[in-house]
Design an enzyme around this catalytic site. Sequence first.
Site, PDB file in Angstrom:
ATOM      1  N   ARG A  78      38.913 -22.386  42.752  1.00  0.00           N
ATOM      2  CA  ARG A  78      38.938 -23.091  41.476  1.00  0.00           C
ATOM      3  C   ARG A  78      38.503 -24.550  41.582  1.00  0.00           C
ATOM      4  O   ARG A  78      38.769 -25.217  42.580  1.00  0.00           O
ATOM      5  CB  ARG A  78      40.354 -23.032  40.880  1.00  0.00           C
ATOM      6  N   HIS A  97      35.370 -19.330  41.152  1.00  0.00           N
ATOM      7  CA  HIS A  97      34.400 -18.546  41.931  1.00  0.00           C
ATOM      8  C   HIS A  97      32.966 -18.689  41.418  1.00  0.00           C
ATOM      9  O   HIS A  97      32.211 -17.721  41.367  1.00  0.00           O
ATOM     10  CB  HIS A  97      34.804 -17.075  41.953  1.00  0.00           C
ATOM     11  N   HIS A 154      35.166 -11.772  48.935  1.00  0.00           N
ATOM     12  CA  HIS A 154      36.393 -11.475  48.186  1.00  0.00           C
ATOM     13  C   HIS A 154      36.833 -10.014  48.343  1.00  0.00           C
ATOM     14  O   HIS A 154      37.264  -9.379  47.384  1.00  0.00           O
ATOM     15  CB  HIS A 154      36.182 -11.795  46.704  1.00  0.00           C
ATOM     16  N   ASP A 182      49.079 -16.725  46.044  1.00  0.00           N
ATOM     17  CA  ASP A 182      47.708 -17.001  45.614  1.00  0.00           C
ATOM     18  C   ASP A 182      47.434 -18.464  45.934  1.00  0.00           C
ATOM     19  O   ASP A 182      47.228 -19.294  45.056  1.00  0.00           O
ATOM     20  CB  ASP A 182      47.529 -16.724  44.122  1.00  0.00           C
ATOM     21  N   GLU A 213      40.504 -14.949  52.040  1.00  0.00           N
ATOM     22  CA  GLU A 213      39.207 -15.553  51.767  1.00  0.00           C
ATOM     23  C   GLU A 213      39.069 -16.856  52.563  1.00  0.00           C
ATOM     24  O   GLU A 213      39.693 -17.856  52.225  1.00  0.00           O
ATOM     25  CB  GLU A 213      39.053 -15.831  50.277  1.00  0.00           C
TER      26      GLU A 213
END
Length: 393
Positions: free
Chosen positions: A119, A144, A220, A292, A358
Amino acid sequence: MDTSRRTVLGAAAAAGLTAATAGISYAQENPHARDKERTMKPTRERFGTLPDGTRVDRWTLENGGTRLKVLSYGGVVQALELPDRHGTYANVSLGFDHLDGYLSATTFFGALIGRYGNRIAKGRFTLDGRSHQLSVNDGENSLHGGAQGFDKRIWDVEPFADPSSHEVGLHLHRVSPDGEMGYPGTLRVKVTYALTARGDWRIDYTATTDRATVVNLTNHTYYQLAGEGSGDVLDHQLTLKASRFTPTDTGLIPTGELSRVAGTPFDFRTAKTVGEDIRVSHPQLVTAQGFDHNWVLDKGLTARPEHFATLRDPGSGRTMRIATTEPGVQFYSGNFLDGTLTGPSGRTYRQSDGLCLETQHFPDSPNHPAFPSTVLRPGRTYRSTTVHSFSAR
């Protein structure tokens, strides 16, 4: 940190990748994989057609006991097939068996991510005194690369099979024009997916620009080492060599802090199951509905890939070790899978039915001068490498 610090010697890194992963390959450990060690040429088949008539191909790679299926659309890893301790193969990545799923879903299953992984707050950043407004596709933020990021583009694919290194793979090329999704500069990108004779899956990223810009490329793939469609990954054992992470605000944007993981659910320095602390009432877990977040790797930014993560499924014995040159990793526990998507197994994907690791520079780095820089300037080359090593016991 200037982008020049990010430059690595591609040939030297490639030569040291196998040793850097320090993993045990299927070819060494799994007798069912030994007959796969010969270098096999990539094969191509039609996977579908875009609404404008553009053909989408699926390429299959096989080497060292690992099979990888990749789409020309989005550079998507459509399947990653690995044997368990008994030699039984399963696809261990989430995705779809038809193109329509990739065209309509917003989950980024298996995709190449760019120009900027993760982000950027409000889709804005300032570079050399000039402000840039990006495509906003995640509330008020850019995620992304924006609404039409690299995951939604057709890549030019060049297959290769190298008899000297016994590697097989694909070179994926794309030119991102100046202003695409609001990013400055024409960016020329090359991403290589390679399978080694050991069965390692290596990703090499390179990019150049004709104008100062920001770049943060990643992949991803959602992993489920027990096999796609087999349920959640909460019993997977995860180790992350990271003593700090970057807490986020309610929009999942880093606050700028580098917080210690000690004494928190974010401490994976010693192996523990994904589900052990995921329901703990920690403010960061509540906000993200699970994990996350970006972990700050203890190794930092390195010229060669260094091991930082181990993921293991006790039931199948499948184990994945990851090494990278990057300073961070986004561990996402599949929090927003809600049962509305169906995979190739015919089973729906629900919360935590897969997880992502990631490799990356930190989210929103263009707005945090203290974070490692993601600036790329003309005359410099962006380079990043991540290696996945597999075993089963």
